[in-house]
Design an enzyme around this catalytic site. Sequence first.
Site, PDB file in Angstrom:
ATOM      1  N   ASP A  19       0.838  -1.209   0.000  1.00 51.67           N
ATOM      2  CA  ASP A  19       0.000   0.000   0.000  1.00 51.67           C
ATOM      3  C   ASP A  19       0.873   1.260   0.000  1.00 51.67           C
ATOM      4  OD1 ASP A  19      -2.275   1.505   0.012  1.00 51.67           O
ATOM      5  OD2 ASP A  19      -2.780   1.135   2.114  1.00 51.67           O
ATOM      6  N   ASN A  21       1.409   3.391  -2.859  1.00 51.86           N
ATOM      7  CA  ASN A  21       2.021   3.806  -4.131  1.00 51.86           C
ATOM      8  C   ASN A  21       1.570   5.218  -4.522  1.00 51.86           C
ATOM      9  OD1 ASN A  21       2.994   1.233  -4.195  1.00 51.86           O
ATOM     10  ND2 ASN A  21       1.716   0.535  -5.894  1.00 51.86           N
ATOM     11  N   TRP A  24       3.090   7.843  -2.246  1.00 51.93           N
ATOM     12  CA  TRP A  24       4.515   8.005  -2.564  1.00 51.93           C
ATOM     13  C   TRP A  24       4.667   8.953  -3.759  1.00 51.93           C
ATOM     14  CZ3 TRP A  24       7.611   7.372  -6.769  1.00 51.93           C
ATOM     15  CH2 TRP A  24       8.996   7.291  -6.558  1.00 51.93           C
ATOM     16  N   HIS A  36       3.120   3.202  -8.892  1.00 54.26           N
ATOM     17  CA  HIS A  36       2.912   1.774  -9.179  1.00 54.26           C
ATOM     18  C   HIS A  36       4.150   1.173  -9.866  1.00 54.26           C
ATOM     19  CE1 HIS A  36      -1.089   2.174  -7.760  1.00 54.26           C
ATOM     20  NE2 HIS A  36      -1.578   2.805  -8.817  1.00 54.26           N
ATOM     21  N   TRP A  68     -11.486  -2.281  -9.075  1.00 60.66           N
ATOM     22  CA  TRP A  68     -12.198  -1.922 -10.304  1.00 60.66           C
ATOM     23  C   TRP A  68     -12.924  -0.592 -10.169  1.00 60.66           C
ATOM     24  CZ3 TRP A  68     -10.526  -4.598 -14.216  1.00 60.66           C
ATOM     25  CH2 TRP A  68     -10.136  -5.925 -14.044  1.00 60.66           C
ATOM     26  N   LEU A 130      11.276 -20.361  -3.621  1.00 60.04           N
ATOM     27  CA  LEU A 130      10.134 -19.560  -3.158  1.00 60.04           C
ATOM     28  C   LEU A 130       8.883 -19.793  -4.019  1.00 60.04           C
ATOM     29  CD1 LEU A 130       9.227 -17.006  -1.418  1.00 60.04           C
ATOM     30  CD2 LEU A 130       9.898 -15.674  -3.416  1.00 60.04           C
ATOM     31  N   LEU A 194      -7.105  -5.079   7.134  1.00 60.66           N
ATOM     32  CA  LEU A 194      -6.831  -6.206   6.223  1.00 60.66           C
ATOM     33  C   LEU A 194      -7.482  -5.991   4.858  1.00 60.66           C
ATOM     34  CD1 LEU A 194      -6.968  -9.392   8.465  1.00 60.66           C
ATOM     35  CD2 LEU A 194      -4.987  -8.353   7.368  1.00 60.66           C
TER      36      LEU A 194
END
Length: 245
Positions: A19, A21, A24, A36, A68, A130, A194
């Site tokens: 969270d 972006n 920033w 992004h 959306w 990973l 959340l």
Amino acid sequence: MAEEGDSFPTPRHVAIIMDGNGRWAAARGLPRVEGHRRGVEALRRTVRAASDLGISFLTIFSFSSENWSRPQSEIKDLLMLLRRFIRNDLADLHKSNVRVRIIGEREALDRDIRLLLQEAEDLTRNNTALTLVVAFNYGARQEIARAARRLAAEVAAGRLAPDAISPELLARNLDAPDVPDPDVIIRTSGEQRLSNFLLWQAAYSELVFVPTNWPDFDRSTLEAAIIEYRRRERRFGGLIAQTGS
Ligand code: FPP
């Protein structure tokens, strides 16, 4: 980053709500898309760091079912970044033995994106380092509803008794039932919610909120979050010791 005498292992599964972006970018007078873009760079750094730290599963919230409702131009930018991420980074991820998994609702996505997601999963299926779980067009309530629908269909077909529906059976019908629940969920940018992410799987996860905006997230922020997670584990250990068990 393992500490001397540290008996608490690195978390097996780290999930991240990326969270901040937009904030920033706004703080620098830049368009949101630049936030992004830098977010994708932070993602690359984080995947490398998670691999190096021996984390087995990294789940990232990359596009929510609620995204959306953003302006069309921003949705286009986010979809473009996903396409580019898969086209440009898939080969490197594969070379690094990273397995890519996708959770979320795929049916409604453009065909080319569905194919890219499928290609990423197919190419990396047998990789063993990973596992990167990308939550795309993902909402936890929607995921739980999908699982409930599957079970309801089994009941309607006479193959399942309602009494046989247990938390374990519902969990086995979620999008990635073989992925263990996250040990820790990190949210960046100082928000402490959340936001419909992994609600079922988060039942026992530690929640770590960091003030850093996602584009500034790096190995040291990840390590600091893991140290916080371990600190909480240590407290729990102390409690058990006090009760004499
Ligand atoms: C939150 O910032 C972030 C997102 C909505 C998407 C996260 C996307 C990326 C890191 C890039 C895309 C990566 C892939 C793999 C598709 P925000 O826009 O909500 O920030 P704000 O709350 O400051 O406005």
